[in-house]
Scaffold this active site. Structure first.
Site, PDB file in Angstrom:
ATOM      1  CG  ASN A  42      -3.879  -6.741  17.929  1.00  0.00           C
ATOM      2  OD1 ASN A  42      -4.926  -7.406  17.949  1.00  0.00           O
ATOM      3  ND2 ASN A  42      -3.763  -5.639  17.219  1.00  0.00           N
ATOM      4  CG  ASN A  52      -1.864  -1.010   1.420  1.00  0.00           C
ATOM      5  OD1 ASN A  52      -2.312  -1.576   0.432  1.00  0.00           O
ATOM      6  ND2 ASN A  52      -2.233  -1.313   2.651  1.00  0.00           N
ATOM      7  N   GLY A  56       4.225  -5.345  25.871  1.00  0.00           N
ATOM      8  CA  GLY A  56       5.142  -6.409  25.463  1.00  0.00           C
ATOM      9  C   GLY A  56       4.419  -7.491  24.689  1.00  0.00           C
ATOM     10  CB  ALA A  97       4.976  -0.315  10.418  1.00  0.00           C
ATOM     11  CB  ALA A  98       4.407  -1.115  16.392  1.00  0.00           C
ATOM     12  N   GLY A  99       3.754  -3.659  14.749  1.00  0.00           N
ATOM     13  CA  GLY A  99       3.557  -5.111  14.649  1.00  0.00           C
ATOM     14  C   GLY A  99       4.345  -5.692  13.485  1.00  0.00           C
ATOM     15  CG  ASP A 100       3.388  -4.434   9.614  1.00  0.00           C
ATOM     16  OD1 ASP A 100       2.668  -5.426   9.835  1.00  0.00           O
ATOM     17  OD2 ASP A 100       2.961  -3.376   9.118  1.00  0.00           O
ATOM     18  N   GLY A 146       2.021  -6.529   4.324  1.00  0.00           N
ATOM     19  CA  GLY A 146       2.922  -7.492   3.688  1.00  0.00           C
ATOM     20  C   GLY A 146       4.247  -6.845   3.348  1.00  0.00           C
TER      21      GLY A 146
HETATM   22  O1  RIB Z   1       0.478  -2.353   9.671  1.00  0.00           O
HETATM   23  C1  RIB Z   1       0.543  -1.048   9.158  1.00  0.00           C
HETATM   24  C2  RIB Z   1       0.016  -1.000   7.760  1.00  0.00           C
HETATM   25  O2  RIB Z   1      -1.364  -1.282   7.771  1.00  0.00           O
HETATM   26  C3  RIB Z   1       0.145   0.336   7.091  1.00  0.00           C
HETATM   27  O3  RIB Z   1       1.377   0.517   6.449  1.00  0.00           O
HETATM   28  C4  RIB Z   1      -1.042   0.365   6.140  1.00  0.00           C
HETATM   29  O4  RIB Z   1      -0.703   0.319   4.801  1.00  0.00           O
HETATM   30  C5  RIB Z   1      -1.924  -0.802   6.553  1.00  0.00           C
HETATM   31  O5  RIB Z   1      -1.825  -1.815   5.670  1.00  0.00           O
END
Ligand code: RIB
Length: 307
Positions: free
Chosen positions: A183, A11, A224, A248-251, A41
């Site tokens: 989460n 995205n 945590g 994007a913390a989780g990513d 992704g």
């Molecule tokens: O996890 C964060 C992401 O969720 C963002 O970058 C946004 O594009 C959505 O997909």
């Protein structure tokens, strides 16, 4: 070196920073606007790439400038992008509003991500056959996620599912995922159970373990994460940091975890992932906030006491 394949969304994030989000019918001034590469992704692939691990992205963008820019951004972060296809629809976008406390609200228009179908997976079975670990999220059609996981398991690969955005999952998807990383609210939706306390999370987690998942890591934001499997129920505290933007913390956590995966002991990988996401929340944007391996190695944080 292990090879990772990420099947998922790509995205362009359109981000507005504001003091507070407007109520229905209200107009407010925002503080700042910026456009950054995102998509769950792509973010996870970029995190894995920036941290120095071999990663290939499978997904689709539109025939537009967003698509080209997003592919370029992934390439710069070390992601292999040669199998990303152009779909008929426009590149996916996410409208993101970040409040001053770092909390975000995200609205995704899937666009070309919705065209990542079984046929596309079939065209790239060799890429999956050639990897060690397949990572998926839920921003592409759920049937495609189910099919990619099924194929990866058929080929004897490790499978990791980040069930975000939250939705109910079929038993097949759960059974074909070795490691699920939700989460608390995603876990609540997947299991139909309460997840407000560690005890409740444990009970909900057991439901997934009984369906065949080997490990579950429930991320708890600034508190945590909780790692559950048949033998272990282990809490990992987060670092004390000033959160600027939690996007994007989780990513980043998933990228860090995948990078450090070695054998069956996930403890060290979770500790590394906790550092990666701690750094990410101190910076604005999705892919722009993901640290390099040098930044993670130089990170000297203090752990949070809160559980
Ligand atoms: O996890 C964060 C992401 O969720 C963002 O970058 C946004 O594009 C959505 O997909």
């Amino acid at each position: 070196m292990k090879k990772i394949v990420v099947v998922g969304s790509i995205n362009m994030d359109l981000v507005t920073i504001c003091n507070r989000v407007p109520e229905g019918g209200e107009t407010l001034f925002g503080e700042e606007f910026f456009q950054v590469p995102g998509g769950k992704g792509a973010n996870q692939a970029v995190a894995i790439g920036k941290l120095g691990t071999d990663v290939t992205m499978l997904g689709k963008v539109g025939k537009d400038s967003f698509g080209k820019d997003l592919i370029e951004a992934m390439k710069k972060s070390g992601v292999k992008t040669e199998y990303i296809k152009e779909g008929e629809k426009a590149t996916g976008i996410a409208k993101i509003i970040v409040e001053k406390n770092g909390q975000n609200r995200i609205l995704v228009v899937a666009g070309a991500n919705s065209e990542v179908d079984r046929e596309y997976i079939d065209e790239h079975l060799d890429v999956i056959r050639d990897c060690d670990v397949l990572v998926a999220q839920l921003e592409i059609p759920i049937e495609t996620v189910a099919y990619a996981l099924e194929k990866a398991k058929e080929f004897g690969k490790m499978t990791i599912l980040n069930p975000a955005p939250a939705r109910e999952l079929s038993e097949d998807i759960i059974r074909n995922s070795d490691l699920i990383i939700p989460n608390e609210s995603e876990l609540a939706l997947m299991t139909g159970m309460k997840t407000d306390t560690h005890e409740e999370i444990k009970e909900a987690g057991e439901k997934l373990l009984n369906l065949g998942v080997k490990d579950l890591i429930v991320t708890l934001g600034s508190k945590g994460s909780l790692h559950l499997n048949r033998e272990v129920c282990e809490f990992h505290s987060a670092y004390k940091v000033k959160a600027v933007d939690t996007t994007a913390a989780g990513d980043s956590f998933i990228g860090g975890l995948v990078r450090e995966l070695k054998g069956n002991n996930l403890s060290e990988a979770i500790e590394f992932a906790t550092k990666v996401s701690a750094i990410a929340v101190t910076k604005k944007g999705a892919q722009t906030s993901i640290p390099t391996i040098e930044e993670v190695e130089n990170f000297k944080g203090v752990k949070n006491e809160e559980k």
